[in-house]
Write a protein that holds these residues in place. Structure first.
Motif, PDB file in Angstrom:
ATOM      1  N   GLU A  51       0.810  -1.221   0.000  1.00 14.16           N
ATOM      2  CA  GLU A  51       0.000   0.000   0.000  1.00 14.16           C
ATOM      3  C   GLU A  51       0.843   1.270   0.000  1.00 14.16           C
ATOM      4  O   GLU A  51       0.459   2.301   0.557  1.00 14.16           O
ATOM      5  CB  GLU A  51      -1.009  -0.002   1.152  1.00 14.16           C
ATOM      6  N   HIS A  52       1.994   1.175  -0.678  1.00 16.28           N
ATOM      7  CA  HIS A  52       2.851   2.351  -0.867  1.00 16.28           C
ATOM      8  C   HIS A  52       3.313   2.449  -2.318  1.00 16.28           C
ATOM      9  O   HIS A  52       4.310   3.087  -2.612  1.00 16.28           O
ATOM     10  CB  HIS A  52       4.060   2.299   0.077  1.00 16.28           C
ATOM     11  N   TYR A  53       2.583   1.785  -3.205  1.00 23.45           N
ATOM     12  CA  TYR A  53       2.887   1.793  -4.650  1.00 23.45           C
ATOM     13  C   TYR A  53       1.763   2.589  -5.307  1.00 23.45           C
ATOM     14  O   TYR A  53       0.597   2.210  -5.227  1.00 23.45           O
ATOM     15  CB  TYR A  53       2.925   0.363  -5.170  1.00 23.45           C
ATOM     16  N   VAL A  69       8.966   3.486   0.440  1.00 23.46           N
ATOM     17  CA  VAL A  69       9.169   2.596   1.569  1.00 23.46           C
ATOM     18  C   VAL A  69       9.351   3.464   2.812  1.00 23.46           C
ATOM     19  O   VAL A  69      10.431   4.019   3.027  1.00 23.46           O
ATOM     20  CB  VAL A  69      10.409   1.690   1.357  1.00 23.46           C
ATOM     21  N   PRO A  70       8.289   3.616   3.597  1.00 26.42           N
ATOM     22  CA  PRO A  70       8.445   4.352   4.851  1.00 26.42           C
ATOM     23  C   PRO A  70       9.370   3.555   5.778  1.00 26.42           C
ATOM     24  O   PRO A  70       9.144   2.369   6.016  1.00 26.42           O
ATOM     25  CB  PRO A  70       7.030   4.421   5.413  1.00 26.42           C
ATOM     26  N   ILE A  71      10.420   4.202   6.258  1.00 28.05           N
ATOM     27  CA  ILE A  71      11.404   3.516   7.090  1.00 28.05           C
ATOM     28  C   ILE A  71      11.048   3.676   8.563  1.00 28.05           C
ATOM     29  O   ILE A  71      11.190   2.761   9.347  1.00 28.05           O
ATOM     30  CB  ILE A  71      12.820   4.040   6.771  1.00 28.05           C
ATOM     31  N   THR A  76      11.544   8.312   4.548  1.00 28.21           N
ATOM     32  CA  THR A  76      10.910   7.544   3.482  1.00 28.21           C
ATOM     33  C   THR A  76      11.878   7.410   2.318  1.00 28.21           C
ATOM     34  O   THR A  76      12.533   8.382   1.931  1.00 28.21           O
ATOM     35  CB  THR A  76       9.613   8.235   3.002  1.00 28.21           C
ATOM     36  N   GLU A  77      11.950   6.211   1.772  1.00 33.68           N
ATOM     37  CA  GLU A  77      12.778   5.945   0.594  1.00 33.68           C
ATOM     38  C   GLU A  77      11.885   5.877  -0.643  1.00 33.68           C
ATOM     39  O   GLU A  77      10.805   5.274  -0.600  1.00 33.68           O
ATOM     40  CB  GLU A  77      13.515   4.623   0.759  1.00 33.68           C
ATOM     41  N   ILE A  78      12.324   6.489  -1.717  1.00 32.19           N
ATOM     42  CA  ILE A  78      11.681   6.283  -3.009  1.00 32.19           C
ATOM     43  C   ILE A  78      12.398   5.097  -3.637  1.00 32.19           C
ATOM     44  O   ILE A  78      13.555   5.189  -4.020  1.00 32.19           O
ATOM     45  CB  ILE A  78      11.762   7.538  -3.900  1.00 32.19           C
ATOM     46  N   LYS A  79      11.723   3.972  -3.667  1.00 36.52           N
ATOM     47  CA  LYS A  79      12.324   2.715  -4.116  1.00 36.52           C
ATOM     48  C   LYS A  79      12.304   2.588  -5.633  1.00 36.52           C
ATOM     49  O   LYS A  79      13.212   2.020  -6.232  1.00 36.52           O
ATOM     50  CB  LYS A  79      11.561   1.546  -3.470  1.00 36.52           C
ATOM     51  N   LEU A  80      11.251   3.103  -6.249  1.00 37.02           N
ATOM     52  CA  LEU A  80      11.088   3.008  -7.701  1.00 37.02           C
ATOM     53  C   LEU A  80      10.255   4.198  -8.150  1.00 37.02           C
ATOM     54  O   LEU A  80       9.266   4.539  -7.504  1.00 37.02           O
ATOM     55  CB  LEU A  80      10.371   1.699  -8.056  1.00 37.02           C
ATOM     56  N   PHE A  81      10.680   4.814  -9.241  1.00 35.48           N
ATOM     57  CA  PHE A  81       9.961   5.973  -9.774  1.00 35.48           C
ATOM     58  C   PHE A  81      10.173   5.954 -11.279  1.00 35.48           C
ATOM     59  O   PHE A  81      11.303   5.977 -11.744  1.00 35.48           O
ATOM     60  CB  PHE A  81      10.522   7.254  -9.149  1.00 35.48           C
ATOM     61  N   GLN A  95       5.843  17.401 -10.448  1.00 31.46           N
ATOM     62  CA  GLN A  95       4.543  17.387  -9.779  1.00 31.46           C
ATOM     63  C   GLN A  95       4.363  16.119  -8.954  1.00 31.46           C
ATOM     64  O   GLN A  95       3.788  16.157  -7.868  1.00 31.46           O
ATOM     65  CB  GLN A  95       3.413  17.534 -10.801  1.00 31.46           C
ATOM     66  N   THR A  96       4.878  15.002  -9.464  1.00 31.71           N
ATOM     67  CA  THR A  96       4.775  13.743  -8.719  1.00 31.71           C
ATOM     68  C   THR A  96       5.556  13.820  -7.415  1.00 31.71           C
ATOM     69  O   THR A  96       5.062  13.387  -6.366  1.00 31.71           O
ATOM     70  CB  THR A  96       5.266  12.562  -9.576  1.00 31.71           C
ATOM     71  N   ILE A  97       6.764  14.372  -7.459  1.00 31.56           N
ATOM     72  CA  ILE A  97       7.554  14.522  -6.231  1.00 31.56           C
ATOM     73  C   ILE A  97       6.794  15.388  -5.228  1.00 31.56           C
ATOM     74  O   ILE A  97       6.708  15.053  -4.045  1.00 31.56           O
ATOM     75  CB  ILE A  97       8.954  15.107  -6.535  1.00 31.56           C
ATOM     76  N   ALA A  98       6.219  16.475  -5.681  1.00 30.48           N
ATOM     77  CA  ALA A  98       5.446  17.342  -4.779  1.00 30.48           C
ATOM     78  C   ALA A  98       4.254  16.592  -4.180  1.00 30.48           C
ATOM     79  O   ALA A  98       3.981  16.706  -2.980  1.00 30.48           O
ATOM     80  CB  ALA A  98       4.974  18.594  -5.524  1.00 30.48           C
ATOM     81  N   LEU A  99       3.564  15.802  -4.998  1.00 30.02           N
ATOM     82  CA  LEU A  99       2.399  15.056  -4.507  1.00 30.02           C
ATOM     83  C   LEU A  99       2.800  13.973  -3.508  1.00 30.02           C
ATOM     84  O   LEU A  99       2.129  13.790  -2.489  1.00 30.02           O
ATOM     85  CB  LEU A  99       1.640  14.429  -5.678  1.00 30.02           C
ATOM     86  N   ILE A 100       3.885  13.249  -3.806  1.00 29.83           N
ATOM     87  CA  ILE A 100       4.286  12.177  -2.888  1.00 29.83           C
ATOM     88  C   ILE A 100       4.763  12.766  -1.567  1.00 29.83           C
ATOM     89  O   ILE A 100       4.522  12.201  -0.497  1.00 29.83           O
ATOM     90  CB  ILE A 100       5.315  11.206  -3.533  1.00 29.83           C
ATOM     91  N   GLU A 101       5.405  13.920  -1.625  1.00 36.94           N
ATOM     92  CA  GLU A 101       5.827  14.569  -0.386  1.00 36.94           C
ATOM     93  C   GLU A 101       4.617  15.007   0.441  1.00 36.94           C
ATOM     94  O   GLU A 101       4.658  14.969   1.671  1.00 36.94           O
ATOM     95  CB  GLU A 101       6.756  15.742  -0.682  1.00 36.94           C
ATOM     96  N   GLN A 102       3.530  15.378  -0.219  1.00 34.19           N
ATOM     97  CA  GLN A 102       2.294  15.709   0.515  1.00 34.19           C
ATOM     98  C   GLN A 102       1.702  14.461   1.158  1.00 34.19           C
ATOM     99  O   GLN A 102       1.178  14.527   2.271  1.00 34.19           O
ATOM    100  CB  GLN A 102       1.269  16.339  -0.427  1.00 34.19           C
ATOM    101  N   CYS A 103       1.779  13.323   0.466  1.00 36.21           N
ATOM    102  CA  CYS A 103       1.240  12.063   1.009  1.00 36.21           C
ATOM    103  C   CYS A 103       1.974  11.650   2.286  1.00 36.21           C
ATOM    104  O   CYS A 103       1.395  10.998   3.145  1.00 36.21           O
ATOM    105  CB  CYS A 103       1.347  10.937  -0.008  1.00 36.21           C
TER     106      CYS A 103
END
Length: 153
Positions: A51-53, A69-71, A76-81, A95-103
């Motif tokens: 539930e982190h993909y 991958v929340p450590i 948090t590690e970005i494992k695949l992008f 925009q994706t980086i900004a959105l994931i940082e909000q999550c």
């Protein structure tokens, strides 16, 4: 352009595998392999179950994926992008980086690795505030290296 993230579900595994393989084909051609797991449907299914993909959308079209991958509560590690080629150069990555940082708004330290010859990735991550903090060889007898990047919030 509107970027959007949605958690991936099991029914997305086949398309995410195909998209990731297409996006990482230049890496395959340059280094002789995909990032670990990218070409394995079971790996994608296992990652979806964490539930982190996330699926990345560009104007409602599926354009890529990002796996985190929340450590712990603050790292948090970005494992695949990955973003499919037809959707690159459209500010979707930023925009994706900004959105994931909000999550993961409680995250204070972000980390990731990227191949040593992926100059475009280096430039992109540095534009997003990441700093190169190290490098390593996954296989000691192979010249292939990964660069480690981190971003402090």
């Amino acid at each position: 352009m509107v970027a959007k993230l949605e958690l991936a579900n099991v029914s997305d595994a086949v398309v995410l595998k195909a998209l990731s393989m297409e996006a990482f084909t230049p890496d395959f051609e340059q280094y002789g392999g995909f990032p670990p797991g990218v070409d394995d449907i079971d790996w994608h299914l296992d990652q979806i179950k964490t539930e982190h993909y996330y699926k990345i959308f560009y104007n409602d079209e599926l354009a890529g994926g990002i796996l985190t991958v929340p450590i712990n509560g603050v790292e948090t590690e970005i494992k695949l992008f990955y973003i499919a080629g037809e959707f690159q150069d459209k500010q979707l990555g930023s925009q994706t980086i900004a959105l994931i940082e909000q999550c993961y708004s409680a995250t204070k330290k972000w980390s990731l690795v990227t191949p040593y010859k992926s100059y475009r990735n280096h430039h992109f991550y540095e534009k997003q505030g990441y700093l190169k903090v190290g490098e390593f060889q996954p296989e000691p007898d192979d010249v292939f290296r990964l660069f480690q990047y981190e971003k402090q919030k």
